[in-house]
Design an enzyme around this catalytic site. Structure first.
Site, PDB file in Angstrom:
ATOM      1  N   THR A  35       0.842  -1.196   0.000  1.00 18.01           N
ATOM      2  CA  THR A  35       0.000   0.000   0.000  1.00 18.01           C
ATOM      3  C   THR A  35       0.880   1.251   0.000  1.00 18.01           C
ATOM      4  OG1 THR A  35      -1.724  -1.165   1.206  1.00 18.01           O
ATOM      5  CG2 THR A  35      -1.750   1.241   1.352  1.00 18.01           C
ATOM      6  N   GLY A  89       6.206  -0.847  -0.149  1.00 15.68           N
ATOM      7  CA  GLY A  89       7.074   0.272   0.211  1.00 15.68           C
ATOM      8  C   GLY A  89       7.385   0.280   1.696  1.00 15.68           C
ATOM      9  N   GLY A 104       0.662   4.830   5.760  1.00 18.24           N
ATOM     10  CA  GLY A 104      -0.651   4.805   5.109  1.00 18.24           C
ATOM     11  C   GLY A 104      -1.692   4.048   5.904  1.00 18.24           C
ATOM     12  N   GLU A 110      -0.486  -5.351   6.067  1.00 20.71           N
ATOM     13  CA  GLU A 110       0.837  -5.488   5.442  1.00 20.71           C
ATOM     14  C   GLU A 110       1.656  -6.543   6.174  1.00 20.71           C
ATOM     15  OE1 GLU A 110       1.278  -0.921   3.740  1.00 20.71           O
ATOM     16  OE2 GLU A 110       2.099  -1.401   5.693  1.00 20.71           O
TER      17      GLU A 110
END
Ligand code: 5RP
Length: 227
Positions: A35, A89, A104, A110
């Site tokens: 994301t 990222g 984010g 994640e």
């Protein structure tokens, strides 16, 4: 003379990630997708090789929507056998490829997708490279009713937690951003914060660091492997 912008570096590293993973993918492979703005560039380039793998698992609703907009299948994690490679990222990376993530607010999903992945490829521009984690405020996802309790415990660990106003995660929780931490022992701090009652997870990725970092620099994309 033009200088390389941060977005150009993010694009270059996203492109390099697709080139790196493409030879590893087979018709039944599942790709984990992260994301953020760098992950968004990755999704756009991944679309160029759709059809050469089965589909994806996304770490956020936003990434799932972007993947679907390209016609890339998105699966529920519970319906796949495993994830060949996860690409995402980071907000910071140290030389051991331990990360801070969650800028984010997608850190929990994640971390779950990373935990399922055979290989974790981190894509970042060079501004994310630090000798010691902690300049970027550490995101912690918290069950809403435990916000004050968790904040008090984070102060005891030496941090200054700040409630991220107006943000609700995809899981219905809130985020505390912990300022002024100098994270000398990432694994120990990741475990300590996870042990606070009311914490869902925290943005230190040290128990499961990246395996490969593709770092976008003005001199090109550099690859670093975990030691
Ligand atoms: C989202 C994340 C992102 O990977 C991180 O914030 C980096 O974002 P960007 O690629 O936009 O710089 O952890 O929760």
């Amino acid at each position: 003379m033009t200088s390389t912008t941060q977005d150009q570096l993010k694009r270059a590293t996203a492109r390099a990630a697709v080139e790196t993973i493409a030879p590893k993918l087979e018709a039944d492979s599942i790709v984990g997708v992260g994301t953020g703005s760098t992950a968004n560039f990755f999704i756009d380039y991944l679309a160029e090789i759709k059809g050469r793998f089965d589909g994806t698992v996304a770490s956020s609703e936003a990434s799932a929507e972007r993947l679907k907009s390209h016609g890339i299948p998105v699966y529920d994690l519970n319906s796949v056998d495993g994830i060949r490679v996860y690409v995402d990222g980071a907000d910071e990376t140290n030389p051991a490829l331990q990360l801070i993530k969650g800028g984010g607010a997608a850190l929990t999903r994640e971390k779950i997708v990373a935990a399922c992945a055979e290989e974790f490829v981190c894509i970042a521009d060079e501004s994310k490279w630090v000798p010691v984690l902690g300049s970027f405020p550490l995101p912690v996802e918290v069950i809403p009713m435990a916000r004050s309790l968790v904040a008090r415990e984070l102060v005891k660990l030496g941090g200054d937690p700040v409630y991220r106003q107006g943000v609700v995660t995809d899981n219905g929780n809130v985020i505390l951003d912990v300022h002024n931490l100098e994270i000398m022992e990432p694994v120990a701090l990741e475990e300590a914060i996870n042990n606070i009652t009311g914490v869902v997870t925290n943005g230190i990725f040290a128990l499961r660091p990246a395996d490969l970092l593709l770092l976008g620099t003005a001199a090109g994309v550099k690859a670093f492997s975990a030691q």
